[in-house]
Write a protein that holds these residues in place. Structure first.
Motif, PDB file in Angstrom:
ATOM      1  N   GLY A   1       0.840  -2.446  48.814  1.00  0.00           N
ATOM      2  CA  GLY A   1       0.893  -0.998  48.979  1.00  0.00           C
ATOM      3  C   GLY A   1      -0.216  -0.511  49.882  1.00  0.00           C
ATOM      4  N   ASP A   2      -0.377   0.806  49.934  1.00  0.00           N
ATOM      5  CA  ASP A   2      -1.352   1.434  50.822  1.00  0.00           C
ATOM      6  C   ASP A   2      -2.700   1.547  50.125  1.00  0.00           C
ATOM      7  N   TRP A   3      -3.624   0.705  50.522  1.00  0.00           N
ATOM      8  CA  TRP A   3      -4.967   0.694  49.951  1.00  0.00           C
ATOM      9  C   TRP A   3      -5.986   0.782  51.083  1.00  0.00           C
ATOM     10  N   LEU A   4      -7.055   1.533  50.862  1.00  0.00           N
ATOM     11  CA  LEU A   4      -8.205   1.519  51.749  1.00  0.00           C
ATOM     12  C   LEU A   4      -9.373   0.989  50.929  1.00  0.00           C
ATOM     13  N   VAL A   5      -9.810  -0.220  51.239  1.00  0.00           N
ATOM     14  CA  VAL A   5     -10.835  -0.913  50.458  1.00  0.00           C
ATOM     15  C   VAL A   5     -12.162  -0.832  51.211  1.00  0.00           C
ATOM     16  N   GLY A   6     -13.152  -0.210  50.606  1.00  0.00           N
ATOM     17  CA  GLY A   6     -14.469  -0.100  51.214  1.00  0.00           C
ATOM     18  C   GLY A   6     -15.443  -1.078  50.594  1.00  0.00           C
TER      19      GLY A   6
ATOM     20  N   LEU B   1     -16.357 -14.248  52.266  1.00  0.00           N
ATOM     21  CA  LEU B   1     -15.166 -13.545  51.797  1.00  0.00           C
ATOM     22  C   LEU B   1     -14.290 -13.125  52.978  1.00  0.00           C
ATOM     23  N   PHE B   2     -14.904 -12.557  54.027  1.00  0.00           N
ATOM     24  CA  PHE B   2     -14.127 -12.138  55.194  1.00  0.00           C
ATOM     25  C   PHE B   2     -13.439 -13.329  55.859  1.00  0.00           C
ATOM     26  N   HIS B   3     -14.102 -14.463  55.867  1.00  0.00           N
ATOM     27  CA  HIS B   3     -13.479 -15.667  56.429  1.00  0.00           C
ATOM     28  C   HIS B   3     -12.191 -16.006  55.691  1.00  0.00           C
ATOM     29  N   ARG B   4     -12.146 -15.710  54.397  1.00  0.00           N
ATOM     30  CA  ARG B   4     -10.974 -16.035  53.588  1.00  0.00           C
ATOM     31  C   ARG B   4      -9.860 -14.988  53.665  1.00  0.00           C
ATOM     32  N   ILE B   5     -10.222 -13.747  53.917  1.00  0.00           N
ATOM     33  CA  ILE B   5      -9.169 -12.729  54.025  1.00  0.00           C
ATOM     34  C   ILE B   5      -8.713 -12.533  55.467  1.00  0.00           C
ATOM     35  N   ASP B   6      -9.416 -13.173  56.420  1.00  0.00           N
ATOM     36  CA  ASP B   6      -9.064 -13.031  57.827  1.00  0.00           C
ATOM     37  C   ASP B   6      -7.611 -13.424  58.060  1.00  0.00           C
ATOM     38  N   ARG B   7      -6.895 -12.568  58.794  1.00  0.00           N
ATOM     39  CA  ARG B   7      -5.484 -12.723  59.130  1.00  0.00           C
ATOM     40  C   ARG B   7      -4.553 -12.509  57.935  1.00  0.00           C
ATOM     41  N   LYS B   8      -5.119 -12.282  56.759  1.00  0.00           N
ATOM     42  CA  LYS B   8      -4.300 -11.979  55.583  1.00  0.00           C
ATOM     43  C   LYS B   8      -4.330 -10.487  55.264  1.00  0.00           C
ATOM     44  N   LEU B   9      -5.468  -9.844  55.514  1.00  0.00           N
ATOM     45  CA  LEU B   9      -5.626  -8.399  55.360  1.00  0.00           C
ATOM     46  C   LEU B   9      -6.257  -7.857  56.632  1.00  0.00           C
TER      47      LEU B   9
ATOM     48  N   LEU C   1      -2.260  -1.192  60.804  1.00  0.00           N
ATOM     49  CA  LEU C   1      -0.841  -0.926  60.655  1.00  0.00           C
ATOM     50  C   LEU C   1      -0.627   0.421  59.971  1.00  0.00           C
ATOM     51  N   GLU C   2       0.573   0.953  60.088  1.00  0.00           N
ATOM     52  CA  GLU C   2       0.872   2.244  59.474  1.00  0.00           C
ATOM     53  C   GLU C   2       0.908   2.155  57.951  1.00  0.00           C
ATOM     54  N   ARG C   3       1.266   1.015  57.425  1.00  0.00           N
ATOM     55  CA  ARG C   3       1.354   0.857  55.974  1.00  0.00           C
ATOM     56  C   ARG C   3       0.618  -0.413  55.558  1.00  0.00           C
ATOM     57  N   GLY C   4       0.235  -0.447  54.286  1.00  0.00           N
ATOM     58  CA  GLY C   4      -0.411  -1.636  53.743  1.00  0.00           C
ATOM     59  C   GLY C   4      -1.920  -1.470  53.596  1.00  0.00           C
ATOM     60  N   PRO C   5      -2.577  -2.444  52.993  1.00  0.00           N
ATOM     61  CA  PRO C   5      -4.018  -2.355  52.743  1.00  0.00           C
ATOM     62  C   PRO C   5      -4.842  -2.562  54.006  1.00  0.00           C
ATOM     63  N   VAL C   6      -6.023  -1.945  54.016  1.00  0.00           N
ATOM     64  CA  VAL C   6      -6.992  -2.075  55.103  1.00  0.00           C
ATOM     65  C   VAL C   6      -8.382  -2.198  54.468  1.00  0.00           C
TER      66      VAL C   6
ATOM     67  N   ALA D   1     -14.951   5.789  46.456  1.00  0.00           N
ATOM     68  CA  ALA D   1     -13.486   5.770  46.394  1.00  0.00           C
ATOM     69  C   ALA D   1     -12.915   7.178  46.602  1.00  0.00           C
ATOM     70  N   ALA D   2     -13.548   8.177  45.979  1.00  0.00           N
ATOM     71  CA  ALA D   2     -13.084   9.554  46.143  1.00  0.00           C
ATOM     72  C   ALA D   2     -13.241  10.007  47.591  1.00  0.00           C
ATOM     73  N   TRP D   3     -14.339   9.632  48.214  1.00  0.00           N
ATOM     74  CA  TRP D   3     -14.573  10.013  49.611  1.00  0.00           C
ATOM     75  C   TRP D   3     -13.572   9.337  50.548  1.00  0.00           C
ATOM     76  N   LEU D   4     -13.326   8.057  50.340  1.00  0.00           N
ATOM     77  CA  LEU D   4     -12.358   7.353  51.184  1.00  0.00           C
ATOM     78  C   LEU D   4     -10.981   8.008  51.082  1.00  0.00           C
ATOM     79  N   ARG D   5     -10.592   8.382  49.895  1.00  0.00           N
ATOM     80  CA  ARG D   5      -9.301   9.041  49.718  1.00  0.00           C
ATOM     81  C   ARG D   5      -9.262  10.383  50.439  1.00  0.00           C
ATOM     82  N   ALA D   6     -10.393  11.075  50.465  1.00  0.00           N
ATOM     83  CA  ALA D   6     -10.438  12.404  51.073  1.00  0.00           C
ATOM     84  C   ALA D   6     -10.402  12.357  52.597  1.00  0.00           C
ATOM     85  N   VAL D   7     -10.951  11.294  53.204  1.00  0.00           N
ATOM     86  CA  VAL D   7     -11.099  11.291  54.667  1.00  0.00           C
ATOM     87  C   VAL D   7     -10.208  10.272  55.363  1.00  0.00           C
ATOM     88  N   ALA D   8      -9.473   9.471  54.615  1.00  0.00           N
ATOM     89  CA  ALA D   8      -8.733   8.355  55.216  1.00  0.00           C
ATOM     90  C   ALA D   8      -7.748   8.790  56.286  1.00  0.00           C
TER      91      ALA D   8
END
Length: 251
Positions: free
Chosen positions: A21-26, A139-147, A156-161, A218-225
């Motif tokens: 789904g649509d997630w913004l992970v900080g 950690l970034f080495h492991r999520i590279d090309r997966k997220l 992308l327009e949809r999905g986690p970032v 998390a509240a700030w990311l939701r407000a400005v994403a």
């Protein structure tokens, strides 16, 4: 999600890889080191990578058999250690006088008075984030090309970032004074959340700045994403996007 549970780095990694789904992970750490000031992460070392993915791979290669995504073996490597300031008065001969080297975004965030960053080559002091940044590179080495990881990847327009954040940027956006951005009581937390357009929080069993930083960020990311200005900083060049990256919120 699991009150009282202490998350391991591996559990965080597993959780991120399972996102749907649509997630913004900080993440409150740096995925990279200073590069632009010297044209290299580790000047004088023949193995110094040319880009951020090479940096992640180098940290993983040297520290890869260390448990819990640790990076002590990288910090203690004979060549890498020359560039870091470590505990016990151990300062590498390539660590410059003063506060150390900074990324362009760190200089910019200081100019904009958003925060007071520490050099990621400095591994000493309570406010440093160099250690967590190095473990984060594994950690970034492991999520590279997966997220998608901004700004290293197209978004992308949809999905986690995944983005890099400073929690103090979220706190000052919520009206907390600079230099006093840590919240340790429910009333201040609710006022800050309301300033960002969020409801009052469910009571916590303990109010420490780790938990409140996460909630406020998390509240700030939701407000400005959805604000395009946050995704197109004026000083973020393609070269920086491939080497140093950028902190979400520094425009």
């Amino acid at each position: 999600m699991r009150p009282g549970h202490i998350w391991s780095r591996q559990e965080v990694l597993d959780w991120m890889l399972a996102l749907d789904g649509d997630w913004l992970v900080g993440l409150d750490l740096s995925p990279s080191l200073a590069f632009a000031d010297r044209g290299a992460y580790f000047p004088g070392w023949e193995r110094s990578p040319a880009d951020v993915r090479g940096l992640w791979a180098l940290v993983e290669e040297i520290a890869g058999d260390e448990p819990h995504l640790g990076a002590n073996r990288f910090v203690d490597h004979p060549e890498a250690s020359r560039h870091f300031r470590r505990h016990g008065g151990r300062q590498g001969d390539c660590f410059p006088p003063g506060a150390g080297r900074f990324r362009v975004v760190e200089d910019e965030s200081r100019e904009q008075r958003l925060c007071n960053p520490y050099s990621n080559f400095n591994l000493v002091g309570a406010a440093q984030v160099g250690k967590s940044s190095l473990t984060g590179m594994r950690l970034f080495h492991r999520i590279d090309r997966k997220l998608p990881i901004w700004p290293y990847d197209p978004i992308l327009e949809r999905g986690p970032v995944v983005v890099e954040i400073y929690t103090s940027i979220a706190a000052t956006a919520a009206g907390l004074p600079r230099g006093r951005t840590k919240i340790r009581d429910p009333e201040t937390l609710d006022r800050a959340l309301a300033a960002l357009g969020s409801h009052a929080h469910a009571p916590l069993t303990r109010y420490d700045d780790h938990a409140t930083d996460a909630m406020l960020a998390a509240a700030w990311l939701r407000a400005v994403a959805h604000d395009p200005d946050y995704w197109s900083p004026s000083k973020l060049t393609p070269a920086l996007a491939g080497t140093e990256g950028w902190t979400f919120g520094v425009r």
